[in-house]
Scaffold this active site. Structure first.
Site, PDB file in Angstrom:
ATOM      1  CB  ILE A   1      33.323  16.503  18.145  1.00  0.00           C
ATOM      2  CG1 ILE A   1      34.819  16.643  18.441  1.00  0.00           C
ATOM      3  CG2 ILE A   1      32.612  15.813  19.296  1.00  0.00           C
ATOM      4  CD1 ILE A   1      35.136  17.670  19.517  1.00  0.00           C
TER       5      ILE A   1
ATOM      6  N   GLY B   1      34.646  22.913  10.953  1.00  0.00           N
ATOM      7  CA  GLY B   1      33.244  22.566  11.155  1.00  0.00           C
ATOM      8  C   GLY B   1      33.092  21.401  12.112  1.00  0.00           C
ATOM      9  NE  ARG B   2      29.096  16.997  10.061  1.00  0.00           N
ATOM     10  CZ  ARG B   2      28.726  15.877   9.464  1.00  0.00           C
ATOM     11  NH1 ARG B   2      29.425  14.778   9.655  1.00  0.00           N
ATOM     12  NH2 ARG B   2      27.672  15.837   8.686  1.00  0.00           N
ATOM     13  CB  SER B   3      34.585  21.299  16.232  1.00  0.00           C
ATOM     14  OG  SER B   3      34.442  22.640  15.787  1.00  0.00           O
TER      15      SER B   3
END
Length: 379
Positions: free
Chosen positions: A233, A254-256
């Site tokens: 996200i 990652g990236r959440s």
């Protein structure tokens, strides 16, 4: 707060029968969104018809009662890409989109990539649209949704978006917003996505609520080569207000989410479960209030260094500061077999004053309800 691991937390979602009308109403920043309003429902039967309904200028309630499979509808491309993380079977490869391999991975081995063209760019969704799934039947496969260029007043509820070139970075995003306003994404499931499951781009996305959705990071391919999707996200708009409530974020590395640029994020009553890497990544211009959430088996709830600001609602005494800006105290978060999450920046909380603020429950409520209630088929 600490708690024991719940047994069966990753159990399948419980299907229920849903009516072909919007269930509930948006909380938080997108409160008041109406989508297609009282327009007569339409039921597309082909991919072409779905694209037409989503992109026309009429207010519409569009009911999805089947799988719309875009795989192969725009052909395939074979080209030279790269292998930034190696060529093992579980590693994602990368499409050389906008010369990404050339400019950012010059030392990565070159490889041949063959991808489905339909996944690269999502279906354009115009203003005043409601997109509803019927029961568990509304699936868009092989292509995402794209809300851009001033589109506003859009509801997406009870659908799944799946299988966008999962082997390839730059293979496609499930839902993209860029220069949008008043968007409510609710009870949506995303799975097997090549790039981001949800991305809010660099232009202002204004008022957005993402609720009760299931971001499923289980994948045969990932940038970390371990079956945990890395690209989750991404919130990076120039003036974004995002309510993120009741969501289940499962099996990411990652990236959440990644939050930056000028984004005010209210993350409340979500459940992060099973990560080999980090959940939050907060860059400059990212302002995050996190309360009433559950972090279970999350190695790193927030990546260091934090370049923006973060209020983690660390304890009941500190959380009284929220009353000045939210009209109530904040709720503490809950942790099980997870890393540290304790920053308490307060200067940015003034940005919540006068805005529509989502309610918050104790983290125990999210712990018991979110895994079985988030996503498609759980209205």
């Amino acid at each position: 707060m600490k708690f024991a691991l719940l047994s069966g937390v990753a159990a399948g979602l419980l299907p229920v029968v849903s009516a072909v009308s919007v269930s509930g109403a948006a909380e938080g920043f997108a409160k008041g969104v109406t989508g297609g309003g009282s327009a007569a429902a339409v039921y597309p039967t082909t991919t072409d018809e779905l694209v037409s309904y989503l992109g026309d200028s009429s207010p519409r309630v569009i009911v999805l009662d089947r799988t719309f499979d875009f795989t192969g509808t725009e052909g395939t491309t074979t080209a030279t890409g790269c292998a930034p993380w190696g060529t093992a079977a579980a590693c994602q490869l990368a499409i050389n989109q906008n010369d990404w391999c050339t400019n950012y991975q010059p030392d990565a081995p070159s490889v041949s990539v063959t991808y489905d063209n339909a996944g690269i760019l999502g279906i354009t969704v115009a203003s005043d649209k409601t997109i509803l799934g019927s029961g568990s039947s509304g699936v868009i496969k092989g292509k995402g949704l794209r809300i851009v260029s001033g589109a506003s007043n859009i509801i997406i509820q009870n659908i799944a978006i799946t299988d966008l070139n999962p082997k390839y970075v730059w293979g496609g995003d499930a839902i993209t917003l860029n220069d949008a306003d008043m968007v409510w994404i609710d009870h949506v499931t995303t799975a097997r996505i090549g790039r981001q499951h949800l991305v809010l781009g660099n232009d202002a996305d204004n008022r957005v609520t993402v609720s009760n959705s299931y971001f499923n990071g289980v994948s045969d391919y990932s940038a970390t080569c371990d079956g945990y999707a890395y690209w989750g996200i991404y919130f990076a708009g120039s003036s974004d207000l995002i309510t993120f409530k009741g969501n289940y974020i499962h099996h990411f590395s990652g990236r959440s989410p990644k939050v930056q640029e000028n984004t005010l994020l209210h993350a409340v009553n979500n459940y992060w479960y099973d990560s080999t890497g980090h959940a939050f990544e907060i860059g400059a211009g990212g302002y995050v209030l996190a309360e009433g959430n559950v972090f279970q088996n999350i190695d790193t709830p927030v990546q260091s260094p934090i370049e923006g600001q973060l209020f983690t609602s660390p304890d009941t005494n500190t959380n009284t500061v929220c009353a000045t800006y939210l009209g109530r105290n904040c709720e503490v978060n809950g942790f099980g077999s997870s890393g540290t999450f304790s920053q308490a920046d307060t200067a940015f909380l003034v940005n919540f004053e006068g805005k529509n603020i989502a309610s918050a429950s104790p983290y125990a409520d999210a712990q018991s309800s979110v895994p079985s209630s988030a996503g498609q088929g759980n209205l």
